[in-house]
Every structure is written in C-alpha cells, then in structure tokens.
Design a protein around this motif. Sequence first.
Motif, PDB file in Angstrom:
ATOM      1  N   PHE A 122     -75.892   1.195  24.658  1.00 32.77           N
ATOM      2  CA  PHE A 122     -74.549   0.921  25.178  1.00 32.77           C
ATOM      3  C   PHE A 122     -73.893   2.206  25.643  1.00 32.77           C
ATOM      4  N   SER A 123     -72.860   2.057  26.457  1.00 33.37           N
ATOM      5  CA  SER A 123     -72.065   3.195  26.906  1.00 33.37           C
ATOM      6  C   SER A 123     -70.681   3.124  26.253  1.00 33.37           C
ATOM      7  N   PHE A 124     -69.937   4.221  26.345  1.00 35.00           N
ATOM      8  CA  PHE A 124     -68.575   4.243  25.829  1.00 35.00           C
ATOM      9  C   PHE A 124     -67.652   3.494  26.790  1.00 35.00           C
ATOM     10  N   VAL A 125     -66.676   2.788  26.247  1.00 36.52           N
ATOM     11  CA  VAL A 125     -65.710   2.078  27.093  1.00 36.52           C
ATOM     12  C   VAL A 125     -64.953   3.052  27.974  1.00 36.52           C
ATOM     13  N   GLU A 132     -62.671  -0.598  31.602  1.00 36.59           N
ATOM     14  CA  GLU A 132     -63.089  -1.995  31.681  1.00 36.59           C
ATOM     15  C   GLU A 132     -64.159  -2.313  30.642  1.00 36.59           C
ATOM     16  N   MET A 133     -63.956  -3.410  29.911  1.00 34.95           N
ATOM     17  CA  MET A 133     -64.950  -3.882  28.951  1.00 34.95           C
ATOM     18  C   MET A 133     -65.932  -4.805  29.656  1.00 34.95           C
ATOM     19  N   ASN A 134     -67.229  -4.576  29.432  1.00 35.62           N
ATOM     20  CA  ASN A 134     -68.252  -5.433  30.027  1.00 35.62           C
ATOM     21  C   ASN A 134     -69.466  -5.473  29.111  1.00 35.62           C
ATOM     22  N   GLU A 135     -70.522  -6.136  29.539  1.00 31.20           N
ATOM     23  CA  GLU A 135     -71.682  -6.336  28.675  1.00 31.20           C
ATOM     24  C   GLU A 135     -72.419  -5.046  28.344  1.00 31.20           C
ATOM     25  N   SER A 136     -72.177  -3.988  29.100  1.00 27.24           N
ATOM     26  CA  SER A 136     -72.868  -2.718  28.852  1.00 27.24           C
ATOM     27  C   SER A 136     -72.155  -1.853  27.815  1.00 27.24           C
ATOM     28  N   PRO A 177     -73.081 -13.714  22.846  1.00 30.35           N
ATOM     29  CA  PRO A 177     -73.665 -12.842  23.887  1.00 30.35           C
ATOM     30  C   PRO A 177     -72.856 -12.909  25.184  1.00 30.35           C
ATOM     31  N   GLN A 178     -72.737 -11.739  25.821  1.00 32.44           N
ATOM     32  CA  GLN A 178     -72.035 -11.634  27.097  1.00 32.44           C
ATOM     33  C   GLN A 178     -73.035 -11.284  28.197  1.00 32.44           C
ATOM     34  N   LEU A 213     -64.067  -7.503  18.924  1.00 32.70           N
ATOM     35  CA  LEU A 213     -64.696  -6.731  19.999  1.00 32.70           C
ATOM     36  C   LEU A 213     -65.295  -5.457  19.422  1.00 32.70           C
ATOM     37  N   VAL A 214     -66.586  -5.263  19.660  1.00 34.92           N
ATOM     38  CA  VAL A 214     -67.322  -4.122  19.113  1.00 34.92           C
ATOM     39  C   VAL A 214     -67.527  -3.083  20.204  1.00 34.92           C
ATOM     40  N   GLU A 215     -67.167  -1.829  19.893  1.00 41.40           N
ATOM     41  CA  GLU A 215     -67.294  -0.735  20.854  1.00 41.40           C
ATOM     42  C   GLU A 215     -68.076   0.424  20.251  1.00 41.40           C
TER      43      GLU A 215
END
Length: 350
Positions: A122-125, A132-136, A177-178, A213-215
């Motif tokens: 994953f990448s940082f928000v 922007e929050m997205n599936e990555s 899942p997104q 929401l998990v970051e």
Amino acid sequence: MADRHPDRRNRVILTTRNIQNVFGVEDPRAFGALKIDNSLTLESFKKKMKMQIIEESDDKIVFDVIGIDAPLANALRRIMLAEVPKMAIETVNIYQNTSIMQDEVLAHRLGLIPIKADPRMFSFVHEHKDLEMNESNTLVFTLDITCEANPQANANSPPDKLYKNSDVYSGDLKWIPQGSQEEKFGDDGIRPVLNDIIITKLRPGQQIEAELLVEKGIGKDHAKWSPVCTASYRLHPAIVFKREVKGNEAETLKRLCPMGVFDIEDLGGTKVARARYPRNCSMCRECIRGEERAKNIELQRIRDHFIFSVESDGAYRARDIVTEALKVLKGKATKIRNELEELYKQDPNV
C-alpha cells in the motif's frame, strides 16, 4: 598494558557498588602510545561488523550485532519502533453505538487492533493528490453487531450463554474489499491478526454499527502504527574468573546464580566452575556479592556486542521488521551523503 588487558578498552566493568569504564574512546590517537590504531574507517567497520541470528520465529527474532557502537544500535531500535510503516485503523465512522463505551474510547480501542495486511503493498494517503482514499492506500472494515437475549438459556446461565453477542471481539470486524483488493489479497487475505481481542461488552438491545478505514502510517505519529510489541537490546555479558573456583565453592557458585549461568566441570576429579551460559546473565551481581566472592569473578559487558530482541505484533514477520528498519536506516545515510556532496559542490572549502 596492551598484552595484559587486550579487551578492557572494549569492556564495561560491573562491581557491587558501581559501573566502570562506561564511556568509549573515539579519538583515533587515544592509544597511540600503545601503538594501537583507534581510528574508524569503512574498511575496518566492514571487517568487524557481523550479524548472527540466535533464535527466530514468525513472531520473535533474537540476533547479535557485533562491531557497532551504541548510537547505531539505538538508531536501529528506534527505527523499528517508530519508522517502519504499518497498516492500522485511522478513521472510525460510528453510525450507532448504544453500548456503555463512549464513541471516542471505542474508536481508540479499535485503532489499536493489529491488522494482518502487508504495508509494502500500500501507499500513504498523503502521497496521493488531494489526499484521496482509494484501493491502493485504504482498507475498509465494518462492525455491525447487536446483543440479544438467548431464549433457550435459564436465568442462572453465565452471560455468554444468557445473551447472544454479549462480547464484541476483533473477529467481529468484517473486511469489505474495494476495487480489485479481493482479487489481489484473496477472501481471507486481510483480517485482524487475532480474533479474540475483546473490544467491549453488550447487553440485550445494545448495538454497534461502524465503518473503519485502515491507512498506512508510522509509529512516530501514533503507537498503533508501531509494528513491534517490543524492540530492545542489551550488551553481551562476559564473566571473567580472576582465579579458579573449585570444590564446594564451585557448587555454591552454581547454586547461587538464579539464571543458571554457571556449570561444573570435572577436571581429574576436581570440580571446577565454568561460565557455561553467559548470555543468560542478567547482571544481578549475586555471584560477586561480598568481598570473598568478588575476589573470584569480574562481571563485564562487551561494549560493541549487542543482543537484539524483537517481537512482532503480527502484522509483519519479525525478520521483516528488521529488514525494513535496515532499509530505512540506509535511506537516512544515503540522504545525508547526498546532501553533504551537494554542499561540497557548492563550496569545496566546507
């Protein structure tokens, strides 16, 4: 002096009253009179520096690092604690909470539940435009649970039989899942590390409904993003016999040590004490307590031999935490080198 005490420059000495030889000597000319070169070069560092794994499982790793100083060892420890990224619950949208637990306390408890998700995927928000929050960069969980009375239980039943869903556990979190996340991670690829972490308790009619929401983040910002339960180091013990301890004295010495450091060796019918397991020594000083015992043994720690112990919270394998920490440390060193080179280009006289 150099022949009689080849190691004392590199040893911390513990007595019953104080600790001696605490500070290292960094000046390259400090031991010039003894014809000892004390300078640090890259070649000498490469020659002396060693790493050896002593014990390893997915959750814990114990390893030795030899040939480094305390500042470097502590930098590695602090990076493992605070700068190795991890996925954790950052935002909790609570739609219904009629439990006795306040919203902010519930959100805090949820945030501390370790999530089994590889942050390297994953990448940082904050790296995305407009945050922007997205599936990555984001995972989504839901918690939707209601407590009900169990009509089949009698009045004397314990709460877990008397009520349904009376205890809310981490296993009640459901991953949603997104985008292509399900294809990427599988049905059970993302989940809490443990399913039996208690969150709160409910009684009939009480309900919790929330979106989580998990970051990706680092422990320097909040402890929930720290991937370790603990990361520590200690200097390797060294037990030096000033004279041989024999017979009944050897038996007494073995019996005195609470950590089982000493053992008895039979030499031609004579029992002689040996420091068989020096790594176990906690420096309790029991073996040197009193004038007579202190005449037999000197307790030391080797200044450049560190024993690291790292326990993972389950999000990473323990080995991976160390590997990622070394990558962060390498990145810091590279950044400093590049900045110094740039500064030198601007002014060679710096």
